[in-house]
Motif scaffolding. Sequence first.
Motif, short mmCIF file in Angstrom:
data_model
loop_
_atom_site.label_atom_id
_atom_site.label_comp_id
_atom_site.label_asym_id
_atom_site.label_seq_id
_atom_site.Cartn_x
_atom_site.Cartn_y
_atom_site.Cartn_z
N UNK A 161 27.33 0.94 -47.78
CA UNK A 161 26.38 0.33 -46.85
C UNK A 161 25.57 1.44 -46.19
N UNK A 162 24.46 1.04 -45.57
CA UNK A 162 23.63 2.02 -44.90
C UNK A 162 24.35 2.68 -43.73
N UNK A 163 25.22 1.94 -43.05
CA UNK A 163 25.98 2.48 -41.92
C UNK A 163 26.96 3.54 -42.42
N UNK A 164 27.65 3.25 -43.53
CA UNK A 164 28.58 4.21 -44.11
C UNK A 164 27.86 5.49 -44.54
N UNK A 165 26.69 5.32 -45.16
CA UNK A 165 25.90 6.47 -45.60
C UNK A 165 25.46 7.32 -44.42
N UNK A 166 24.97 6.66 -43.38
CA UNK A 166 24.49 7.39 -42.20
C UNK A 166 25.64 8.17 -41.55
N UNK A 167 26.82 7.55 -41.47
CA UNK A 167 27.99 8.23 -40.91
C UNK A 167 28.40 9.43 -41.76
N UNK A 168 28.36 9.26 -43.09
CA UNK A 168 28.73 10.35 -43.99
C UNK A 168 27.76 11.52 -43.87
N UNK A 169 26.46 11.22 -43.74
CA UNK A 169 25.46 12.27 -43.58
C UNK A 169 25.64 12.99 -42.26
N UNK A 170 25.90 12.23 -41.20
CA UNK A 170 26.11 12.82 -39.87
C UNK A 170 27.35 13.70 -39.88
N UNK A 171 28.39 13.26 -40.57
CA UNK A 171 29.63 14.03 -40.67
C UNK A 171 29.38 15.37 -41.37
N UNK A 172 28.46 15.38 -42.33
CA UNK A 172 28.12 16.62 -43.06
C UNK A 172 27.11 17.48 -42.30
N UNK A 173 26.73 17.05 -41.10
CA UNK A 173 25.82 17.85 -40.28
C UNK A 173 24.36 17.56 -40.48
N UNK A 174 24.03 16.51 -41.21
CA UNK A 174 22.63 16.14 -41.42
C UNK A 174 22.28 15.01 -40.47
N UNK A 175 21.71 15.37 -39.34
CA UNK A 175 21.31 14.36 -38.35
C UNK A 175 19.86 13.99 -38.63
N UNK A 176 19.69 12.71 -38.97
CA UNK A 176 18.38 12.19 -39.38
C UNK A 176 18.00 11.05 -38.46
N UNK A 177 16.72 10.99 -38.10
CA UNK A 177 16.27 9.86 -37.29
C UNK A 177 16.28 8.60 -38.15
N UNK A 178 16.33 7.45 -37.50
CA UNK A 178 16.38 6.18 -38.23
C UNK A 178 15.14 5.98 -39.09
N UNK A 179 13.97 6.37 -38.57
CA UNK A 179 12.74 6.24 -39.34
C UNK A 179 12.77 7.09 -40.61
N UNK A 180 13.22 8.32 -40.47
CA UNK A 180 13.31 9.23 -41.61
C UNK A 180 14.34 8.72 -42.62
N UNK A 181 15.46 8.21 -42.13
CA UNK A 181 16.51 7.65 -42.98
C UNK A 181 15.96 6.49 -43.81
N UNK A 182 15.24 5.58 -43.16
CA UNK A 182 14.65 4.43 -43.86
C UNK A 182 13.61 4.89 -44.88
N UNK A 183 12.83 5.90 -44.54
CA UNK A 183 11.81 6.44 -45.44
C UNK A 183 12.48 7.06 -46.67
N UNK A 184 13.58 7.78 -46.48
CA UNK A 184 14.30 8.37 -47.61
C UNK A 184 14.84 7.30 -48.55
N UNK A 185 15.41 6.24 -47.96
CA UNK A 185 15.93 5.14 -48.78
C UNK A 185 14.79 4.46 -49.55
N UNK A 186 13.66 4.27 -48.89
CA UNK A 186 12.51 3.65 -49.54
C UNK A 186 12.00 4.52 -50.68
#
Length: 98
Positions: free
Chosen positions: A20-45
Amino acid sequence: MAIPLRNKVFEKIKEVNSLTDVELYKALTKDGMIISEDKFNKLLLDLEILGLIKVAWITKDTRRIEIVVIKEEIDIVDEQNQEMMEKDYEASFPGFEK
């Protein structure tokens, strides 16, 4: 040379194949990649437009992200043509018997 963020996100998705998108966001944050929600949505798109992932809504607030598996179709006619070309090539050598 730094690896683009899009590649890092794709590799993270590829590791688990589906999440899920929540799981992905948590995994990225855990690896030290803090991304804004807009940037995250743009990457997925971007990844979806490139045909690398598929994003579908599960609930109002949750999206399912999956890797797109491309199946290579085998054309029977092309396969037969390839076999004939190989046989013709082998038969072109003198003294060849099969």
